[in-house]
Design an enzyme around this catalytic site. Structure first.
Site, PDB file in Angstrom:
ATOM      1  CG  ASN A  46      -4.658  11.215  -5.375  1.00  0.00           C
ATOM      2  OD1 ASN A  46      -3.990  11.318  -6.395  1.00  0.00           O
ATOM      3  ND2 ASN A  46      -5.386  10.149  -5.081  1.00  0.00           N
TER       4      ASN A  46
ATOM      5  CD  GLU B  33      -4.123   3.379  -1.420  1.00  0.00           C
ATOM      6  OE1 GLU B  33      -5.127   3.034  -2.057  1.00  0.00           O
ATOM      7  OE2 GLU B  33      -4.132   3.520  -0.194  1.00  0.00           O
TER       8      GLU B  33
ATOM      9  CG  ASP C 250      -1.941   1.099   1.198  1.00  0.00           C
ATOM     10  OD1 ASP C 250      -3.055   0.823   0.711  1.00  0.00           O
ATOM     11  OD2 ASP C 250      -1.616   2.242   1.621  1.00  0.00           O
TER      12      ASP C 250
ATOM     13  CG  ASP D 204      -4.448   8.650 -12.378  1.00  0.00           C
ATOM     14  OD1 ASP D 204      -4.810   8.198 -11.274  1.00  0.00           O
ATOM     15  OD2 ASP D 204      -5.248   9.093 -13.229  1.00  0.00           O
TER      16      ASP D 204
END
Ligand SMILES: Nc1nc2c(ncn2[C@@H]2O[C@H](COP(=O)(O)OP(=O)(O)OP(=O)(O)O)[C@@H](O)[C@H]2O)c(=O)[nH]1
Length: 671
Positions: free
Chosen positions: A529, A565, A521, A538
């Site tokens: 983000n 993610e 993770d 992305d």
């Protein structure tokens, strides 16, 4: 079961044809019977006609002979009744040599000879001595038969005839008439009248009233065992006139006549020819008149007439038969033409259909070892010559690497006598292009010899179909790959991971090897983000994914995006230690990317936390645990992997992130 209409029609036609043939045979038989009857009747009629002709001829010949004889007797009687001549002869015979009297007697004899057409005339005395002829003196004596006749004539005072005969006295056969001369009642001598029968008598016999090649009338007389022909035989070139009765064939009409038979006689004559004859006795004589004709000639005209008469109905019959034959032939020819047209049309249709479907047909003759090919089959093989393809040519058209396989398929089908269904490649003979063909064949068995005689089948060019199939397969493979690929990171997705886990779970179970799973993770990614935006988020995920995938490059290892993610890495045949090491390599690799993360509490760059677990899958009789019927469904036992890795990940997060934590128990037993 009722007959099909076509069969009934055929049956009725068959019976109709039989009845017609029977009627035709009966009619032909009737006509032939009638012709035979007519012929026999005509033959009988002709036979009677010829018998009548023979009878008439024989009668006329006999009558002519009698007339001639009668005339001789009349002439002789005139002389016998001439008393003046008898007186002169008496005087002269008493004093032979008196010149005046001699001349007078000679003149009388000469006139008589010329008028009555005698060959010779003699004056003779009562003792049979010859004295005078119309031309001068003579001497000599009467031959014995005439001498006997002289004595009869003088004794009975009648003209006496000696039948035709041969004697050394004359060089020709002759008939003698002895004319007695009397002076009052006193016999003084006689006149001997001689006729050459060749010129006087035979000419009468040789004259046949109708023109016949083989006809002849002959006078015969019998003397003991001898039969003498008094007139010459028409066909006997040897001039033989005397026959021995005992040596003649018994069916010779002459022999039959001598035995007393009269009327119409059948037999074989002196030439051995079959003849029909008429025998009758000549009155007042020992003569038998036999008139005969060859049967062959007698019936030749009749046969000719009959043939001519028969030729008309026979010609009509032949004409009729010819017409019937021509009619039947014409019908058969028209029917054949119709069938040919139909066949050609069907063949055109078949060829067209075959062309449209790229299907040709063939027959393989096992004895000749060659294929008889239809035009479409020729076209498929790209053959320059048409019709026949030898086994060698066929084999050389198959690529070498396929040849053995194709031959084996054919051989097996033939041995087992099962239908042949196969596909193989061929190299066209004209342009060497590789084409796929599909062959369906049936082996034809000769029952009597219990052997396969030939194979008949179809051949279809399926190259386009094969290409479509290949494209479809490629498309399906690509699609399937796509379904298992995460579009953004371009690494396998959760679905691919689940399937892979199922596979490797079973493999590990079979091989008794450990199976490890890493759950990864990205740390504080929400903050990333928020700080850098989603597009940058992305891009960050893509780089992290690539780094993880690069570390899972061993065979069987799979790095996948688990979702959001989160990433997972499946490590087959990997124990807990090895899993730890792999996880550490991944963590370091991500850190090494050195992607700036300003809002991370862990480091200034993007980092990941990793939870690892390792399990040794074992077989359990509980199906629900490790038996997977659905390939993309993770068995319940495998779920433990995810749960444990997740738990370890949770621990890693709790312990401060950017680290690797193994599941508390290093080797978990799936229970
Ligand atoms: N840019 C981007 N963001 C994503 C994507 N998928 C998930 N996220 C974000 O990832 C973030 C995950 O945040 P959290 O679950 O709270 O976890 P965290 O912020 O990483 O915190 P920790 O995991 O505790 O370190 C969310 O903000 C999601 O919107 C994606 O495909 N692209």
């Amino acid at each position: 079961m009722p007959l099909p209409p076509a069969f009934s029609w055929y049956q009725s036609r068959l019976w109709g044809g039989r009845v017609l043939a029977l009627v035709g045979l009966l009619a032909l038989g009737g006509v032939l019977w009638g012709l035979v009857q007519a012929y026999q009747s005509r033959e009988e009629h002709t036979r009677h006609q010829i018998e009548r002709e023979l009878h008439t001829v024989n009668y006329l010949q006999t009558q002519s002979l009698l007339d001639w004889r009668e005339q001789r007797l009349i002439d002789a009687s005139t002389l016998a009744d001439d008393s003046m001549f008898a007186q002169s002869a008496s005087q002269w015979l008493q004093v032979p040599g008196a010149t005046v009297l001699t001349l007078r007697i000679q003149e009388r004899l000469r006139i008589f000879q010329e008028r009555a057409k005698y060959t010779a005339v003699y004056l003779l005395d009562a003792q049979g001595r010859l004295w005078l002829t119309p031309h001068g003196d003579t001497n000599g004596r009467l031959p014995a038969p005439e001498m006997q006749a002289l004595q009869e004539a003088l004794a009975q005072a009648i003209v006496t005839v000696v039948e035709p005969r041969r004697d050394d006295f004359f060089a020709f056969p002759f008939l003698s008439v002895i004319v007695p001369l009397f002076e009052g009642t006193e016999p003084v001598g006689a006149v001997w009248l001689v006729s050459d029968v060749r010129t006087n008598l035979y000419t009468k016999l040789q004259t046949w009233p109708t023109p016949r090649e083989t006809a002849e009338s002959t006078l015969f007389s019998r003397h003991g065992d001898e039969v003498r022909a008094l007139s010459p035989l028409r066909h006997d070139t040897n001039g033989k006139s005397v026959f021995q009765l005992s040596q003649m064939p018994p069916d010779d009409p002459v022999v039959q006549a001598m035995a007393g038979a009269r009327g119409v006689l059948y037999g074989h004559d002196y030439r051995g020819r079959a003849v029909m004859a008429m025998a009758s006795a000549v009155p007042d004589s020992p003569w038998i008149m036999v008139s005969k004709i060859d049967v062959a000639e007698a019936f030749a005209d009749t046969q000719l007439r009959e043939i001519l008469a028969l030729s008309l109905p026979v010609s009509l019959l032949l004409l009729l038969a010819g017409l019937v034959f021509a009619y039947v032939q014409r019908r058969a020819w028209r029917r054949e033409r119709e069938l040919k047209t139909q066949l050609q049309r069907n063949m055109r249709w078949l060829e067209g259909a075959q062309k449209a479907a790229s299907v040709g047909y063939f027959a393989f003759d096992l004895d000749q070892k060659q294929f008889l090919m239809s035009s479409m089959a020729n076209e498929i093989f790209g053959m320059s010559h048409t019709g026949v393809l030898s086994l060698q040519e066929w084999m050389s058209a198959i690529p070498e690497e396929d040849c053995q396989r194709v031959l084996t398929i054919h051989r097996d089908a033939m041995a087992q006598r099962t239908p042949l269904r196969t596909q193989y490649r061929i190299q066209r003979m004209d342009n060497q292009a590789l084409r796929w063909v599909e062959v369906w064949g049936e082996y034809e068995v000769e029952v009597e010899q219990d052997r396969v005689a030939r194979m008949i089948g179809t051949i279809q060019d399926i190259t386009e179909r094969k290409q479509s199939e290949q494209e479809l397969t490629n498309y399906r493979t690509a699609l399937e790959e796509k379904v298992r690929l995460d579009p953004m990171t371009q690494i396998p997705n959760r679905r691919a991971l689940d399937e892979h886990v199922v596979l490797e779970w079973h493999r590990a179970m079979r091989n008794h090897t450990p199976l490890s799973l890493l759950m990864i993770d990205v740390d504080h990614f929400k903050a990333y983000n928020d700080h850098y935006g989603h597009v940058a988020g992305d891009e960050c995920l893509r780089q992290v994914a690539a780094a993880i995938a690069a570390c899972a490059s061993r065979a069987g290892e799979l790095a996948a995006r688990y979702g959001g993610e989160e990433f997972s890495v499946l490590l087959p045949d990997t124990d807990v230690e090895q899993a730890q090491q792999s996880a550490e390599r991944i963590r370091a690799a991500v850190e090494a990317l050195a992607m700036e993360h300003a809002d991370s509490s862990v480091a200034g760059c993007v980092t990941v936390s990793i939870g690892t677990t390792s399990i040794q899958p074992v077989f359990t009789p509980t199906p629900a645990l490790d038996v997977c019927t659905e390939p993309d469904t993770v068995p319940q036992a495998a779920q433990t992997l995810f749960e444990q890795a997740d738990a370890a990940l949770y621990q890693a997060k709790q312990q401060g992130r950017n680290r690797v934590v193994a599941y508390a128990s290093t080797v978990a037993q799936a229970d």
